[in-house]
Design a protein around this motif. Structure first.
Motif, PDB file in Angstrom:
ATOM      1  N   GLN A 147      52.463  -8.101   8.209  1.00 38.02           N
ATOM      2  CA  GLN A 147      51.979  -9.456   8.940  1.00 38.02           C
ATOM      3  C   GLN A 147      50.295  -9.031   9.329  1.00 38.02           C
ATOM      4  O   GLN A 147      50.240  -8.305  10.194  1.00 38.02           O
ATOM      5  CB  GLN A 147      52.697 -10.049   9.900  1.00 38.02           C
ATOM      6  CG  GLN A 147      52.063 -11.336  10.616  1.00 38.02           C
ATOM      7  CD  GLN A 147      52.725 -12.707   9.961  1.00 38.02           C
ATOM      8  OE1 GLN A 147      53.766 -12.784   9.864  1.00 38.02           O
ATOM      9  NE2 GLN A 147      51.746 -13.518   9.969  1.00 38.02           N
ATOM     10  N   MET A 148      49.432  -9.703   8.579  1.00 38.22           N
ATOM     11  CA  MET A 148      47.908  -9.062   8.887  1.00 38.22           C
ATOM     12  C   MET A 148      47.597  -9.362  10.265  1.00 38.22           C
ATOM     13  O   MET A 148      47.664 -10.598  10.636  1.00 38.22           O
ATOM     14  CB  MET A 148      47.180  -9.660   8.018  1.00 38.22           C
ATOM     15  CG  MET A 148      47.479  -9.253   6.407  1.00 38.22           C
ATOM     16  SD  MET A 148      46.280  -9.677   5.100  1.00 38.22           S
ATOM     17  CE  MET A 148      44.865  -8.730   5.706  1.00 38.22           C
ATOM     18  N   GLU A 208      64.557 -17.878   7.354  1.00 40.64           N
ATOM     19  CA  GLU A 208      64.359 -17.746   8.902  1.00 40.64           C
ATOM     20  C   GLU A 208      65.030 -16.347   9.474  1.00 40.64           C
ATOM     21  O   GLU A 208      65.415 -16.205  10.399  1.00 40.64           O
ATOM     22  CB  GLU A 208      64.607 -18.874   9.915  1.00 40.64           C
ATOM     23  CG  GLU A 208      63.953 -19.987   9.472  1.00 40.64           C
ATOM     24  CD  GLU A 208      64.304 -21.345  10.210  1.00 40.64           C
ATOM     25  OE1 GLU A 208      65.165 -21.391  11.347  1.00 40.64           O
ATOM     26  OE2 GLU A 208      63.481 -22.279  10.057  1.00 40.64           O
ATOM     27  N   ARG A 209      64.899 -15.473   8.545  1.00 44.33           N
ATOM     28  CA  ARG A 209      65.407 -14.150   8.939  1.00 44.33           C
ATOM     29  C   ARG A 209      64.365 -12.871   8.966  1.00 44.33           C
ATOM     30  O   ARG A 209      64.778 -11.611   8.802  1.00 44.33           O
ATOM     31  CB  ARG A 209      66.636 -13.786   8.143  1.00 44.33           C
ATOM     32  CG  ARG A 209      66.488 -13.745   6.717  1.00 44.33           C
ATOM     33  CD  ARG A 209      67.675 -13.391   5.944  1.00 44.33           C
ATOM     34  NE  ARG A 209      67.268 -13.012   4.340  1.00 44.33           N
ATOM     35  CZ  ARG A 209      67.837 -13.958   3.345  1.00 44.33           C
ATOM     36  NH1 ARG A 209      68.590 -14.985   3.841  1.00 44.33           N
ATOM     37  NH2 ARG A 209      67.136 -13.825   2.281  1.00 44.33           N
ATOM     38  N   LEU A 210      63.063 -13.413   9.207  1.00 43.24           N
ATOM     39  CA  LEU A 210      62.176 -12.277   9.169  1.00 43.24           C
ATOM     40  C   LEU A 210      62.155 -11.563  10.476  1.00 43.24           C
ATOM     41  O   LEU A 210      62.768 -12.036  11.483  1.00 43.24           O
ATOM     42  CB  LEU A 210      60.750 -12.892   9.081  1.00 43.24           C
ATOM     43  CG  LEU A 210      60.172 -13.083   7.549  1.00 43.24           C
ATOM     44  CD1 LEU A 210      58.734 -13.632   7.975  1.00 43.24           C
ATOM     45  CD2 LEU A 210      60.070 -11.722   6.850  1.00 43.24           C
ATOM     46  N   ASN A 211      62.077 -10.212  10.228  1.00 40.57           N
ATOM     47  CA  ASN A 211      62.275  -9.220  11.539  1.00 40.57           C
ATOM     48  C   ASN A 211      61.085  -8.498  11.614  1.00 40.57           C
ATOM     49  O   ASN A 211      60.878  -7.187  11.166  1.00 40.57           O
ATOM     50  CB  ASN A 211      63.518  -8.576  11.539  1.00 40.57           C
ATOM     51  CG  ASN A 211      63.665  -7.609  12.615  1.00 40.57           C
ATOM     52  OD1 ASN A 211      63.250  -7.835  13.750  1.00 40.57           O
ATOM     53  ND2 ASN A 211      64.362  -6.361  12.319  1.00 40.57           N
ATOM     54  N   PRO A 212      59.993  -8.730  12.272  1.00 43.98           N
ATOM     55  CA  PRO A 212      58.824  -7.886  12.262  1.00 43.98           C
ATOM     56  C   PRO A 212      58.998  -6.811  13.007  1.00 43.98           C
ATOM     57  O   PRO A 212      59.487  -6.683  14.139  1.00 43.98           O
ATOM     58  CB  PRO A 212      57.740  -8.927  12.836  1.00 43.98           C
ATOM     59  CG  PRO A 212      58.109 -10.173  12.820  1.00 43.98           C
ATOM     60  CD  PRO A 212      59.749 -10.274  12.991  1.00 43.98           C
ATOM     61  N   VAL A 213      58.306  -5.783  12.727  1.00 42.53           N
ATOM     62  CA  VAL A 213      58.637  -4.291  13.250  1.00 42.53           C
ATOM     63  C   VAL A 213      57.158  -3.673  13.564  1.00 42.53           C
ATOM     64  O   VAL A 213      56.502  -3.695  12.765  1.00 42.53           O
ATOM     65  CB  VAL A 213      59.454  -3.431  12.461  1.00 42.53           C
ATOM     66  CG1 VAL A 213      59.377  -1.834  13.283  1.00 42.53           C
ATOM     67  CG2 VAL A 213      60.943  -3.803  12.295  1.00 42.53           C
ATOM     68  N   LYS A 214      57.183  -3.638  14.788  1.00 40.68           N
ATOM     69  CA  LYS A 214      55.692  -3.231  15.170  1.00 40.68           C
ATOM     70  C   LYS A 214      55.595  -1.488  14.644  1.00 40.68           C
ATOM     71  O   LYS A 214      56.482  -0.807  14.591  1.00 40.68           O
ATOM     72  CB  LYS A 214      55.638  -2.810  16.824  1.00 40.68           C
ATOM     73  CG  LYS A 214      55.389  -4.230  17.671  1.00 40.68           C
ATOM     74  CD  LYS A 214      54.347  -4.343  18.374  1.00 40.68           C
ATOM     75  CE  LYS A 214      54.202  -5.692  19.093  1.00 40.68           C
ATOM     76  NZ  LYS A 214      53.657  -6.524  18.196  1.00 40.68           N
TER      77      LYS A 214
END
Length: 318
Positions: A141-142, A190-196
Protein backbone atom coordinates in the motif's frame (compact mmCIF):
# COMPACT_ATOMS: atom_id res chain seq x y z
CA UNK A 1 -17.81 -6.16 -2.69
CA UNK A 2 -18.05 -8.29 -5.82
CA UNK A 3 -18.36 -5.54 -8.42
CA UNK A 4 -15.37 -5.40 -10.79
CA UNK A 5 -12.89 -2.78 -9.63
CA UNK A 6 -12.18 0.38 -11.62
CA UNK A 7 -8.40 0.39 -11.94
CA UNK A 8 -5.85 2.93 -13.13
CA UNK A 9 -2.63 1.19 -14.18
CA UNK A 10 0.69 3.06 -13.97
CA UNK A 11 3.84 1.44 -15.36
CA UNK A 12 6.51 1.87 -18.01
CA UNK A 13 9.07 -0.91 -18.79
CA UNK A 14 8.80 -4.59 -19.81
CA UNK A 15 8.43 -5.64 -16.16
CA UNK A 16 5.06 -3.83 -16.05
CA UNK A 17 3.58 -5.48 -19.14
CA UNK A 18 2.51 -8.91 -17.71
CA UNK A 19 0.62 -7.32 -14.75
CA UNK A 20 -1.26 -5.01 -17.14
CA UNK A 21 -2.09 -7.96 -19.39
CA UNK A 22 -3.29 -9.96 -16.36
CA UNK A 23 -5.62 -7.10 -15.37
CA UNK A 24 -6.94 -6.91 -18.94
CA UNK A 25 -7.67 -10.66 -18.80
CA UNK A 26 -9.47 -10.29 -15.45
CA UNK A 27 -13.06 -9.15 -14.72
CA UNK A 28 -11.73 -5.77 -13.53
CA UNK A 29 -11.97 -2.61 -15.64
CA UNK A 30 -8.76 -0.80 -16.55
CA UNK A 31 -10.09 2.75 -16.96
CA UNK A 32 -6.77 4.39 -17.90
CA UNK A 33 -3.05 3.75 -18.24
CA UNK A 34 -0.33 6.11 -17.03
CA UNK A 35 3.18 5.72 -18.42
CA UNK A 36 6.33 7.78 -18.91
CA UNK A 37 6.51 10.18 -21.87
CA UNK A 38 7.88 8.69 -25.10
CA UNK A 39 11.70 8.64 -25.12
CA UNK A 40 14.33 8.56 -27.88
CA UNK A 41 15.55 4.98 -28.42
CA UNK A 42 17.70 2.95 -30.78
CA UNK A 43 20.38 4.14 -33.18
CA UNK A 44 18.11 6.67 -34.85
CA UNK A 45 17.08 8.10 -31.44
CA UNK A 46 13.49 7.95 -32.64
CA UNK A 47 10.78 8.78 -30.10
CA UNK A 48 9.50 5.42 -28.87
CA UNK A 49 6.44 4.51 -26.81
CA UNK A 50 7.04 2.53 -23.60
CA UNK A 51 6.19 -1.21 -23.63
CA UNK A 52 3.17 -0.42 -21.42
CA UNK A 53 1.89 2.26 -23.80
CA UNK A 54 2.23 -0.15 -26.74
CA UNK A 55 0.08 -2.75 -24.96
CA UNK A 56 -2.46 -0.11 -23.87
CA UNK A 57 -2.85 1.14 -27.44
CA UNK A 58 -3.45 -2.42 -28.69
CA UNK A 59 -6.46 -2.49 -26.33
CA UNK A 60 -7.64 1.07 -27.10
CA UNK A 61 -7.14 2.18 -23.51
CA UNK A 62 -6.86 5.89 -22.65
CA UNK A 63 -3.15 6.68 -22.13
CA UNK A 64 -1.85 9.58 -20.03
CA UNK A 65 1.83 10.61 -20.06
CA UNK A 66 2.32 13.56 -17.70
CA UNK A 67 5.89 14.74 -17.09
CA UNK A 68 4.98 15.06 -13.40
CA UNK A 69 2.05 14.13 -11.20
CA UNK A 70 2.75 17.14 -9.00
CA UNK A 71 1.13 19.27 -11.72
CA UNK A 72 -2.37 20.42 -10.63
CA UNK A 73 -3.82 19.83 -14.13
CA UNK A 74 -2.49 16.25 -14.19
CA UNK A 75 -4.00 15.65 -10.74
CA UNK A 76 -7.36 17.08 -11.79
CA UNK A 77 -7.36 14.80 -14.85
CA UNK A 78 -6.60 11.75 -12.71
CA UNK A 79 -9.34 12.57 -10.18
CA UNK A 80 -12.03 12.53 -12.90
CA UNK A 81 -11.31 8.81 -13.52
CA UNK A 82 -13.03 7.82 -10.24
CA UNK A 83 -10.80 4.79 -9.72
CA UNK A 84 -11.18 2.26 -6.94
CA UNK A 85 -7.47 1.41 -7.04
CA UNK A 86 -4.33 2.60 -8.80
CA UNK A 87 -1.88 -0.24 -9.54
CA UNK A 88 1.71 1.00 -9.87
CA UNK A 89 4.46 -1.17 -11.38
CA UNK A 90 7.87 0.39 -12.13
CA UNK A 91 6.16 3.60 -13.26
CA UNK A 92 9.12 5.89 -12.64
CA UNK A 93 7.30 9.01 -11.38
CA UNK A 94 6.82 10.09 -7.77
CA UNK A 95 3.20 9.97 -6.62
CA UNK A 96 2.45 12.90 -4.31
CA UNK A 97 0.07 12.43 -1.38
CA UNK A 98 -2.83 13.99 -3.28
CA UNK A 99 -2.56 11.26 -5.93
CA UNK A 100 -2.01 8.45 -3.40
CA UNK A 101 -5.27 9.45 -1.71
CA UNK A 102 -7.39 9.80 -4.87
CA UNK A 103 -8.48 6.20 -5.56
CA UNK A 104 -11.04 4.82 -3.09
CA UNK A 105 -8.61 2.17 -1.79
CA UNK A 106 -5.38 4.04 -2.55
CA UNK A 107 -2.44 2.88 -4.65
CA UNK A 108 -0.99 -0.65 -4.71
CA UNK A 109 2.60 -1.16 -5.84
CA UNK A 110 4.24 -4.38 -7.09
CA UNK A 111 7.79 -4.26 -5.71
CA UNK A 112 10.36 -6.86 -6.79
CA UNK A 113 11.81 -7.77 -3.39
CA UNK A 114 10.85 -9.12 0.01
CA UNK A 115 10.39 -5.79 1.73
CA UNK A 116 11.83 -4.19 3.76
CA UNK A 117 14.90 -5.76 2.12
CA UNK A 118 15.95 -3.95 -1.06
CA UNK A 119 13.88 -0.83 -1.16
CA UNK A 120 14.86 1.38 -4.09
CA UNK A 121 15.82 1.22 -7.74
CA UNK A 122 17.61 -2.11 -8.37
CA UNK A 123 16.19 -4.79 -6.03
CA UNK A 124 16.53 -7.69 -8.50
CA UNK A 125 20.21 -7.08 -9.27
CA UNK A 126 21.24 -6.36 -5.68
CA UNK A 127 19.57 -9.53 -4.39
CA UNK A 128 21.67 -11.63 -6.81
CA UNK A 129 24.83 -9.61 -6.24
CA UNK A 130 24.66 -9.99 -2.46
CA UNK A 131 24.02 -13.73 -2.60
CA UNK A 132 20.47 -13.74 -1.23
CA UNK A 133 19.04 -17.28 -1.14
CA UNK A 134 15.56 -16.08 -2.07
CA UNK A 135 13.63 -13.04 -3.18
CA UNK A 136 10.07 -12.38 -4.29
CA UNK A 137 7.44 -9.72 -4.76
CA UNK A 138 5.66 -7.57 -2.22
CA UNK A 139 2.35 -5.85 -2.92
CA UNK A 140 2.55 -2.66 -0.91
CA UNK A 141 0.00 0.00 0.00
CA UNK A 142 1.90 3.05 -1.21
CA UNK A 143 2.67 5.97 1.07
CA UNK A 144 4.85 9.05 0.59
CA UNK A 145 8.08 7.25 1.60
CA UNK A 146 10.40 5.26 -0.69
CA UNK A 147 8.94 1.72 -0.66
CA UNK A 148 7.95 2.16 3.00
CA UNK A 149 4.21 1.36 2.82
CA UNK A 150 2.32 -1.46 4.54
CA UNK A 151 2.75 -4.92 3.01
CA UNK A 152 -0.41 -6.59 1.70
CA UNK A 153 0.80 -9.76 -0.08
CA UNK A 154 4.21 -11.47 -0.29
CA UNK A 155 5.18 -14.29 -2.68
CA UNK A 156 8.68 -15.82 -2.62
CA UNK A 157 10.99 -17.56 -5.09
CA UNK A 158 14.48 -19.05 -4.62
CA UNK A 159 17.46 -17.48 -6.40
CA UNK A 160 19.31 -20.27 -8.22
CA UNK A 161 23.01 -20.40 -9.15
CA UNK A 162 21.99 -20.00 -12.81
CA UNK A 163 19.80 -16.95 -12.30
CA UNK A 164 20.73 -13.74 -14.07
CA UNK A 165 18.98 -10.42 -13.51
CA UNK A 166 17.04 -11.13 -16.73
CA UNK A 167 15.77 -14.59 -15.72
CA UNK A 168 14.83 -13.35 -12.24
CA UNK A 169 13.19 -10.22 -13.71
CA UNK A 170 10.96 -12.38 -15.92
CA UNK A 171 10.02 -14.75 -13.08
CA UNK A 172 9.24 -11.93 -10.65
CA UNK A 173 7.11 -10.13 -13.22
CA UNK A 174 4.90 -13.23 -13.49
CA UNK A 175 4.92 -13.71 -9.71
CA UNK A 176 3.84 -10.08 -9.39
CA UNK A 177 0.76 -10.87 -11.48
CA UNK A 178 -0.22 -13.69 -9.11
CA UNK A 179 0.37 -11.52 -6.04
CA UNK A 180 -1.64 -8.64 -7.53
CA UNK A 181 -4.66 -10.78 -8.33
CA UNK A 182 -4.53 -12.33 -4.85
CA UNK A 183 -4.45 -8.82 -3.35
CA UNK A 184 -7.43 -7.63 -5.41
CA UNK A 185 -9.37 -10.78 -4.43
CA UNK A 186 -8.55 -10.10 -0.77
CA UNK A 187 -9.63 -6.47 -1.16
CA UNK A 188 -12.99 -7.52 -2.61
CA UNK A 189 -13.48 -10.16 0.10
CA UNK A 190 -12.53 -7.59 2.78
CA UNK A 191 -9.74 -9.78 4.12
CA UNK A 192 -6.71 -7.56 3.43
CA UNK A 193 -4.30 -7.64 6.36
CA UNK A 194 -1.78 -4.77 6.05
CA UNK A 195 1.53 -5.43 7.84
CA UNK A 196 3.86 -2.61 8.78
CA UNK A 197 7.47 -2.86 7.59
CA UNK A 198 10.25 -3.05 10.16
CA UNK A 199 12.38 -0.04 9.15
CA UNK A 200 15.29 -1.39 11.22
CA UNK A 201 15.61 -4.28 8.73
CA UNK A 202 15.51 -2.11 5.61
CA UNK A 203 18.28 -2.24 3.02
CA UNK A 204 18.61 0.06 0.03
CA UNK A 205 19.09 -1.18 -3.55
CA UNK A 206 21.34 1.50 -5.02
CA UNK A 207 20.80 2.32 -8.72
CA UNK A 208 23.24 0.48 -11.02
CA UNK A 209 26.05 2.32 -12.75
CA UNK A 210 28.54 1.28 -15.43
CA UNK A 211 31.61 2.06 -13.31
CA UNK A 212 30.81 -0.70 -10.79
CA UNK A 213 30.56 -3.24 -13.63
CA UNK A 214 34.35 -3.42 -14.08
CA UNK A 215 35.70 -6.64 -12.60
CA UNK A 216 38.20 -6.35 -9.74
CA UNK A 217 39.99 -9.70 -10.01
CA UNK A 218 41.32 -9.42 -6.44
CA UNK A 219 37.76 -10.06 -5.20
CA UNK A 220 36.72 -13.66 -4.33
CA UNK A 221 35.40 -15.81 -7.18
CA UNK A 222 31.91 -16.19 -5.70
CA UNK A 223 31.54 -12.39 -5.41
CA UNK A 224 32.55 -11.96 -9.06
CA UNK A 225 30.26 -14.72 -10.37
CA UNK A 226 27.31 -13.08 -8.61
CA UNK A 227 28.23 -9.68 -10.02
CA UNK A 228 28.44 -11.07 -13.57
CA UNK A 229 25.00 -12.71 -13.22
CA UNK A 230 23.48 -9.65 -11.52
CA UNK A 231 24.66 -7.26 -14.24
CA UNK A 232 23.28 -9.39 -17.11
CA UNK A 233 21.65 -7.84 -19.20
CA UNK A 234 22.67 -4.35 -17.93
CA UNK A 235 25.17 -2.77 -17.41
CA UNK A 236 27.12 -6.02 -18.19
CA UNK A 237 30.29 -6.82 -16.22
CA UNK A 238 33.52 -6.24 -18.11
CA UNK A 239 37.29 -6.56 -17.90
CA UNK A 240 40.17 -5.44 -20.11
CA UNK A 241 41.88 -7.73 -22.59
CA UNK A 242 44.53 -6.57 -25.05
CA UNK A 243 43.63 -2.93 -24.39
CA UNK A 244 39.94 -3.47 -25.20
CA UNK A 245 36.89 -3.99 -22.97
CA UNK A 246 35.75 -7.62 -22.80
CA UNK A 247 32.13 -7.99 -21.65
CA UNK A 248 31.36 -10.95 -19.40
CA UNK A 249 27.87 -12.43 -19.73
CA UNK A 250 27.99 -15.71 -17.85
CA UNK A 251 30.35 -17.39 -15.38
CA UNK A 252 30.39 -20.15 -12.78
CA UNK A 253 32.59 -21.17 -9.87
CA UNK A 254 35.89 -22.93 -10.61
CA UNK A 255 38.31 -24.19 -7.95
CA UNK A 256 37.85 -23.16 -4.32
CA UNK A 257 41.57 -22.55 -3.87
CA UNK A 258 44.21 -21.59 -6.41
CA UNK A 259 47.78 -21.53 -5.10
CA UNK A 260 50.14 -18.69 -5.93
CA UNK A 261 48.27 -17.46 -9.02
CA UNK A 262 47.95 -13.69 -9.51
CA UNK A 263 44.33 -12.41 -9.80
CA UNK A 264 43.21 -12.07 -13.41
CA UNK A 265 45.55 -14.80 -14.70
CA UNK A 266 44.02 -17.21 -17.21
CA UNK A 267 44.81 -20.65 -15.73
CA UNK A 268 43.31 -22.92 -18.37
CA UNK A 269 40.94 -23.21 -21.31
CA UNK A 270 38.57 -26.17 -21.58
CA UNK A 271 35.25 -26.92 -23.29
CA UNK A 272 33.69 -25.61 -20.06
CA UNK A 273 35.18 -22.17 -20.62
CA UNK A 274 38.08 -19.95 -19.60
CA UNK A 275 39.31 -20.41 -16.01
CA UNK A 276 40.60 -17.25 -14.34
CA UNK A 277 42.33 -16.84 -10.96
CA UNK A 278 40.73 -14.42 -8.49
CA UNK A 279 41.53 -13.14 -5.01
CA UNK A 280 40.05 -16.36 -3.65
CA UNK A 281 39.60 -19.41 -5.87
CA UNK A 282 38.90 -19.32 -9.58
CA UNK A 283 35.92 -18.75 -11.83
CA UNK A 284 35.11 -20.10 -15.27
CA UNK A 285 33.96 -17.61 -17.90
CA UNK A 286 31.29 -19.30 -20.01
CA UNK A 287 30.04 -16.53 -22.29
CA UNK A 288 31.74 -13.25 -23.21
CA UNK A 289 31.72 -10.53 -25.82
CA UNK A 290 34.80 -8.92 -27.37
CA UNK A 291 34.62 -5.25 -28.45
CA UNK A 292 32.65 -4.83 -31.67
CA UNK A 293 31.55 -8.48 -31.82
CA UNK A 294 28.55 -10.54 -30.73
CA UNK A 295 28.46 -12.53 -27.49
CA UNK A 296 30.04 -15.97 -27.87
CA UNK A 297 31.11 -19.01 -25.89
CA UNK A 298 34.32 -18.24 -23.98
CA UNK A 299 35.86 -21.47 -25.34
CA UNK A 300 35.28 -20.27 -28.93
CA UNK A 301 36.84 -16.89 -28.11
CA UNK A 302 39.91 -18.66 -26.70
CA UNK A 303 40.45 -20.81 -29.81
CA UNK A 304 41.79 -17.92 -31.87
CA UNK A 305 44.03 -16.62 -29.07
CA UNK A 306 46.75 -17.91 -26.76
CA UNK A 307 44.92 -16.96 -23.56
CA UNK A 308 46.49 -19.33 -21.02
CA UNK A 309 49.07 -17.45 -18.97
CA UNK A 310 47.75 -14.01 -19.91
CA UNK A 311 46.26 -11.61 -17.37
CA UNK A 312 42.88 -9.94 -17.72
CA UNK A 313 42.08 -6.50 -16.37
CA UNK A 314 44.05 -3.31 -15.85
CA UNK A 315 46.67 -2.94 -13.09
CA UNK A 316 44.08 -1.03 -11.00
CA UNK A 317 41.43 -3.74 -11.41
CA UNK A 318 43.49 -6.72 -10.21
Amino acid sequence: MTQPLRIIFAGTPDFSVPPLQRLLDSPHEVVAVYTQPDRPAGRGRKLTASPVKQLAQQHDLPVFQPVSLKDPDAQAELSTLNADVMVVVAYGLILPKAVLDMPTYGCFNIHASLLPRWRGAAPIQRAIQMGDAETGVTIMQMDVGLDTGDMLTILKTPITADDTAQSLHDRLSQLGCDALMQTLDDLQAERLNPVKQNDAEATYAEKLNKAEAEIDWSQPANTLVRLIQAFNPWPVAFTQYDGQPLRLWRAKMGQETVSEKPPGLVISVTKDGVEVATGKGSLILEQLQPAGKKAMAAYDFAQARQLTGQRLGTEQAR
